[in-house]
Design an enzyme around this catalytic site. Structure first.
Site, PDB file in Angstrom:
ATOM      1  N   SER A 119       0.855  -1.181   0.000  1.00 35.82           N
ATOM      2  CA  SER A 119       0.000   0.000   0.000  1.00 35.82           C
ATOM      3  C   SER A 119       0.889   1.229   0.000  1.00 35.82           C
ATOM      4  O   SER A 119       2.065   1.152   0.379  1.00 35.82           O
ATOM      5  CB  SER A 119      -0.872  -0.003   1.269  1.00 35.82           C
ATOM      6  OG  SER A 119      -1.514   1.238   1.472  1.00 35.82           O
ATOM      7  N   TYR A 136      -2.380  -0.972  10.634  1.00 35.77           N
ATOM      8  CA  TYR A 136      -2.289  -1.202   9.188  1.00 35.77           C
ATOM      9  C   TYR A 136      -0.995  -0.612   8.631  1.00 35.77           C
ATOM     10  O   TYR A 136      -0.284  -1.264   7.852  1.00 35.77           O
ATOM     11  CB  TYR A 136      -3.503  -0.578   8.513  1.00 35.77           C
ATOM     12  CG  TYR A 136      -3.628  -0.850   7.038  1.00 35.77           C
ATOM     13  CD1 TYR A 136      -4.152  -2.052   6.581  1.00 35.77           C
ATOM     14  CD2 TYR A 136      -3.253   0.101   6.093  1.00 35.77           C
ATOM     15  CE1 TYR A 136      -4.292  -2.307   5.222  1.00 35.77           C
ATOM     16  CE2 TYR A 136      -3.389  -0.145   4.736  1.00 35.77           C
ATOM     17  CZ  TYR A 136      -3.912  -1.343   4.303  1.00 35.77           C
ATOM     18  OH  TYR A 136      -4.043  -1.591   2.965  1.00 35.77           O
TER      19      TYR A 136
END
Length: 260
Positions: free
Chosen positions: A142, A155
């Protein structure tokens, strides 16, 4: 050169994973789909992909929040499809909260699904790839593997670590014919993100268009979502022969987000 190879794509019954699985099957690869959720709906996806692409497609429902399940998923893929050439660690979950309020059990769950499953699946897949003298490991990381956002500590930490894992594995395997890379997308148009748009519109009292531009894509200079097909196309390229010198890379696909 990808026809006849076998790929395992975790978290592949929707979103990015499904697009990657479809793209691989269209290249003539046999695919292990993986996902939780409605078993009947997932089986319908499996049957559809096998029928349309005319390749072998299997389905697995390993719960990657349980550490040993990632290894079992790799073992079962090799057993059912005759080996494993390509591993795509795509499965992920998200939870948003201030760090002092972040539930420790959610932290652990995110680390297990994003980071620990990537490590365990990679660890299990590499011996088979070494024997074949060829392999591709892709971690769908990401933009949050490179930069941070508030309220996403678990995350962001997991994705940063996933990028670090990518680099270390690539160096270890540099002379084996196996590459390991991370794709780092910004906001991708997926069902999960579409649901976020509606929720944010309600909370902020804004139109969907304003939410997309000024809330969801505030950090993404192009002000457009990345489409899942774009990520899938990059995944296919990274598995091909012309990408054999690309390894240990964290490749941004984020509309300029991390260029700031």
């Amino acid at each position: 050169m990808l026809r006849g190879k076998t790929a395992l794509v975790t978290g592949s019954t929707s979103g990015i994973g499904w697009a990657v699985a479809q793209a691989f099957a269209q290249q003539g690869m046999n695919v292990m789909l993986h996902g939780l959720g409605d078993p009947d709906a997932n089986e319908a996806l499996r049957a559809r992909l096998e029928r349309e692409a005319e390749v072998r497609v299997k389905l697995h429902s390993a719960n990657l929040a349980e550490p040993a399940e990632a290894e079992r998923l790799v073992i079962d893929t090799a057993s059912q499809l005759g080996g494993i050439d390509i591993l795509v660690n795509n499965a992920g979950i998200q939870f948003v909260a201030a760090v002092e309020e972040f539930p420790p059990e959610r932290w652990t769950e995110i680390q297990n699904v994003v980071l620990n499953a990537s490590f365990r699946a990679t660890r299990a897949a590499v011996p088979e790839m070494r024997r074949r003298g060829w392999g591709r490991i892709l971690n769908i990381a990401s933009a949050h593997g490179v930069v941070a956002s508030p309220f996403k500590s678990a995350y962001v930490a997991a994705k940063h670590a996933q990028v670090g894992l990518t680099k270390s594995v690539a160096l270890e395997l540099a002379e084996t014919g196996i590459t390991c890379n991370a794709i780092c997308p910004g906001y991708v148009r997926t069902p999960l993100v579409e649901n976020q748009i509606d929720a944010q519109a309600k909370v902020h009292g804004l139109s969907r268009e304003r939410v997309v531009r000024d809330v969801i894509l505030a950090a993404q200079p192009t002000k457009r979502f990345i489409e899942v097909e774009e990520v899938a196309a990059l995944a296919v390229f990274l598995c091909g022969d012309m990408a054999r010198s690309i390894t240990g890379a964290a490749i941004a696909m984020d509309g300029g987000w991390t260029a700031r």
